[in-house]
Design an enzyme around this catalytic site. Sequence first.
Site, short mmCIF file in Angstrom:
data_model
loop_
_atom_site.label_atom_id
_atom_site.label_comp_id
_atom_site.label_asym_id
_atom_site.label_seq_id
_atom_site.Cartn_x
_atom_site.Cartn_y
_atom_site.Cartn_z
N LYS A 14 0.83 -1.21 0.00
CA LYS A 14 0.00 0.00 0.00
C LYS A 14 0.87 1.27 0.00
CE LYS A 14 -2.32 -1.08 3.80
NZ LYS A 14 -1.72 -2.40 4.16
N ARG A 89 -9.44 0.67 9.22
CA ARG A 89 -9.11 -0.73 9.48
C ARG A 89 -10.21 -1.44 10.25
NH1 ARG A 89 -3.14 0.12 9.20
NH2 ARG A 89 -2.00 -1.80 9.49
N ARG A 123 11.66 -6.13 4.36
CA ARG A 123 11.28 -4.77 4.00
C ARG A 123 12.22 -3.73 4.63
NH1 ARG A 123 5.08 -2.94 4.56
NH2 ARG A 123 5.42 -3.03 6.80
N ARG A 155 11.40 -1.43 10.28
CA ARG A 155 10.37 -1.25 11.31
C ARG A 155 10.50 -2.31 12.39
NH1 ARG A 155 4.71 -0.41 8.29
NH2 ARG A 155 4.06 -1.53 10.16
N ARG A 166 -0.39 -9.37 13.14
CA ARG A 166 -0.98 -8.30 12.32
C ARG A 166 -1.91 -8.88 11.27
NH1 ARG A 166 4.52 -5.66 10.74
NH2 ARG A 166 3.35 -4.32 9.33
P1 AMP Z 1 0.88 0.09 9.21
O1 AMP Z 1 2.07 0.98 9.03
O2 AMP Z 1 -0.31 0.57 8.45
O3 AMP Z 1 1.20 -1.36 8.95
O4 AMP Z 1 0.48 0.20 10.75
C1 AMP Z 1 1.37 -0.21 11.77
C2 AMP Z 1 0.61 -0.44 13.07
O5 AMP Z 1 -0.02 0.78 13.47
C3 AMP Z 1 -0.53 -1.46 12.97
O6 AMP Z 1 -0.07 -2.78 13.18
C4 AMP Z 1 -1.45 -0.98 14.08
O7 AMP Z 1 -0.94 -1.35 15.36
C5 AMP Z 1 -1.32 0.53 13.99
N1 AMP Z 1 -2.31 1.13 13.06
C6 AMP Z 1 -2.06 1.80 11.89
N2 AMP Z 1 -3.18 2.24 11.32
C7 AMP Z 1 -4.20 1.84 12.13
C8 AMP Z 1 -5.62 1.96 12.06
N3 AMP Z 1 -6.22 2.60 11.06
N4 AMP Z 1 -6.34 1.40 13.09
C9 AMP Z 1 -5.75 0.78 14.11
N5 AMP Z 1 -4.42 0.60 14.22
C10 AMP Z 1 -3.64 1.13 13.25
#
Ligand code: AMP
Length: 208
Positions: A14, A89, A123, A155, A166
């Site tokens: 994404k 989400r 990554r 990360r 996740r």
């Molecule tokens: P991402 O970078 O989108 O993979 O997000 C990393 C982490 O941030 C996720 O595993 C969640 O813990 C948290 N996170 C990011 N976006 C959201 C969201 N819209 N709702 C809830 N948790 C989020």
Amino acid sequence: MGSIVLFGPPGAGKGTQAQRIMEHSGLPQVSTGDMLRAAVKAGSKVGVEAKRYMDEGALVPDSVILALIKERMLEPDASGGVMFDGFPRTIPQAESLSELAEISHVLAIDVPDERIVERICGRVACGNCGAVYHDSFNPVPSSGCTCGKYDEKRRADDNETTVRKRLEAYHQQTAPLAAWYTARGLFHSVDGDRDIPAITADLLALLE
Ligand code: AMP
């Protein structure tokens, strides 16, 4: 065109596609994951609370996410629409979003679970410019990042144990949004298990 939602499991690409679509559409990328990581780094109250969930591979509570998004949507660059990456989400997040922005397309990037772990575990990103690379599938050029100041960042949650959690959160809490957006006539999906440019081409075609 209104705002776009980029949808899909963690590691679907994404963020990579958001950057590529941004070059064509001009819509700014709004990544809740990036916003949360910035809050964690800054040590803010939101960051301290969010970190517990992120380290566990669990979703951060809707109230925290929605407060961040509401604030972000007040910024001038959001007035012409944005590209959401990693948001919404959950169904409650999508319900709140429908009151904050007009969504014209939900673009899902489909990648099977068994491909996610290998994709996430190699990554890497450039901390200077945000470009996303992968050790095997999209390596950093031998001359370094195209921005000229490569600053390797990995990360903390890109490890196998957290990735599996996740993915579980994705299937239980996020995947139901596919039906929710399909019912509203907004959902489109592309095969994300291909070359990066092929996926971008399909996504751009859907936006035309
Ligand atoms: P991402 O970078 O989108 O993979 O997000 C990393 C982490 O941030 C996720 O595993 C969640 O813990 C948290 N996170 C990011 N976006 C959201 C969201 N819209 N709702 C809830 N948790 C989020």
